[in-house]
Design an enzyme around this catalytic site. Structure first.
Site, short mmCIF file in Angstrom:
data_model
loop_
_atom_site.label_atom_id
_atom_site.label_comp_id
_atom_site.label_asym_id
_atom_site.label_seq_id
_atom_site.Cartn_x
_atom_site.Cartn_y
_atom_site.Cartn_z
N SER A 1 -4.80 27.90 20.28
CA SER A 1 -3.84 28.43 19.30
C SER A 1 -4.37 29.61 18.50
O SER A 1 -3.59 30.35 17.90
CB SER A 1 -3.42 27.32 18.32
OG SER A 1 -4.54 26.82 17.60
N ASP B 1 -1.97 27.87 7.62
CA ASP B 1 -1.65 26.45 7.64
C ASP B 1 -2.96 25.68 7.55
O ASP B 1 -3.97 26.23 7.10
CB ASP B 1 -0.80 26.06 8.87
CG ASP B 1 -1.49 26.36 10.21
OD1 ASP B 1 -2.72 26.56 10.22
OD2 ASP B 1 -0.79 26.40 11.24
N HIS C 1 -5.26 27.40 10.74
CA HIS C 1 -5.32 28.80 11.16
C HIS C 1 -5.42 29.76 9.97
O HIS C 1 -4.68 29.60 8.98
CB HIS C 1 -4.08 29.13 11.99
CG HIS C 1 -3.89 28.20 13.15
ND1 HIS C 1 -3.01 27.13 13.11
CD2 HIS C 1 -4.49 28.17 14.36
CE1 HIS C 1 -3.08 26.49 14.27
NE2 HIS C 1 -3.96 27.09 15.04
#
Length: 352
Positions: A37, A328, A331
């Site tokens: 991610s 978040d 990240h």
């Protein structure tokens, strides 16, 4: 040398290199990306998984304020790097409709949120395993040859920069929560397994014509809001044993990279140290103009992962993400990604 000076110096070198070519273009022909991610630009939009970021508030500070599948409020480190290398658009997510025709000439992104070096991590999270990303890359090579012709295609493959960003999910979303792993292996043993997979991946890619690799180290995993919440037992600081595990992994990764450089002629392999610049930022956020480094901007800022990911109904998403180190619970924000990109920019020069 501070980060802004590094960036200016790098841009001057780029300007000189472009000028010496006598025409304006990106400094490398393509950027080809694998991983999780931290570098996924939207592949997970096209697979059945809980790890998606194709809805607000993700992307609120990106181009046209649109969510794309990037796990950030704006640009990833790889986007900022592409900007620095004078690309005018970003290599598409391979599973997207945009990954066709001439768009393939500037590269492709195979990364998948929830993935890792360990295919089992991807299986648990319904992400695209690294082994499957590799198969997609072989498919990409065939498509590229059809678009560009065999000679130009071979040149693009040879001169492209290959980015690999993985490992965080292997620990946070697999090892630490999977008794089948953490009872069978010490963190150091599991690190050795992951680094073995990394080494095999580089050798396979080298055999397919790739020569220039930028690979990210693990960040200070124990400083991520998610780790503080789930594994910190309400302590105030970073989770030190998790950071130690990350540092052990990084040491093995660097050692493996040095060994690969000796084994493979013409290989350029740079390990980008994400750990230290992000750790410094968390420890002293105000030095770079940040006000919050212990929780993310969106939602609760503490446990936004899988079903708890940021969404339009998340209460309390901050109004100014540029003041937050984390977007978040896992990240970094675009503002933090800019700091990281500036820290890595000189190391990346070795690839050009």
């Amino acid at each position: 040398m501070n980060m802004s000076c590094r960036r200016v110096m790098f841009l001057l070198v780029i300007a000189f290199a472009l000028g010496s070519k006598g025409y304006s273009q990106s400094l490398v022909p393509a950027i080809i990306t694998f991983g999780d991610s931290s570098v996924d630009v939207g592949n997970n939009n096209y697979i059945p998984t809980l790890f998606k970021a194709n809805y607000p508030p993700y992307g609120k500070d990106f181009i046209n304020h649109q969510p794309t599948g990037r796990f950030c409020n704006g640009k990833l480190v790889t986007d900022i790097t592409a900007d620095t290398l004078q690309f005018t658009s970003y290599a598409p997510a391979y599973l997207s409709p945009q990954a066709s025709g001439k768009n393939l000439l500037i590269g492709a992104n195979f990364a998948s949120a929830g993935g890792g070096y360990d295919d089992q991590t991807s299986t648990l999270n319904h992400a695209i395993p690294l082994s499957q990303q590799l198969q997609y890359y072989k498919e990409y090579q065939s498509k590229l040859a059809q678009v560009a012709g065999s000679t130009k295609s071979a040149s693009i493959i040879k001169d492209a920069i290959y980015v690999l960003g993985a490992g965080s999910g292997d620990f946070l979303q697999n090892y630490y929560v999977n008794p089948l792993l953490n009872k069978a292996y010490t963190p150091e043993q599991y690190s050795s397994i992951l680094v073995g997979i990394f080494s095999s991946f580089i050798k396979t890619m080298y055999g397919l014509g790739a020569r220039k690799f930028g690979v990210t180290s693990l960040p200070p995993l124990g400083c991520l809001p998610l780790a503080r919440t789930l594994f910190g037992f309400h302590g105030k600081g970073c989770v030190s044993n998790i950071n130690t595990d990350a540092q052990q992994f990084n040491k093995k990764l660097n050692s493996s990279a040095a060994s690969l450089q000796k084994q493979l002629p013409d290989l350029r392999l740079v390990i980008f140290d994400i750990f230290q610049p992000l750790y410094d930022l968390v420890k002293n956020p105000s030095s770079q103009g940040f006000v919050e480094a212990t929780r993310g901007c969106c939602g609760t800022g503490t446990v936004e992962t899988t079903v708890f990911l940021c969404n339009p109904n998340s209460p309390g998403t901050c109004s100014n993400a540029s003041q937050y180190v984390f977007w978040d619970s896992v990240h970094p924000s675009q503002a933090a990604n800019q700091i990281l990109a500036d820290a890595l920019v000189l190391a990346g020069f070795a690839l050009i």
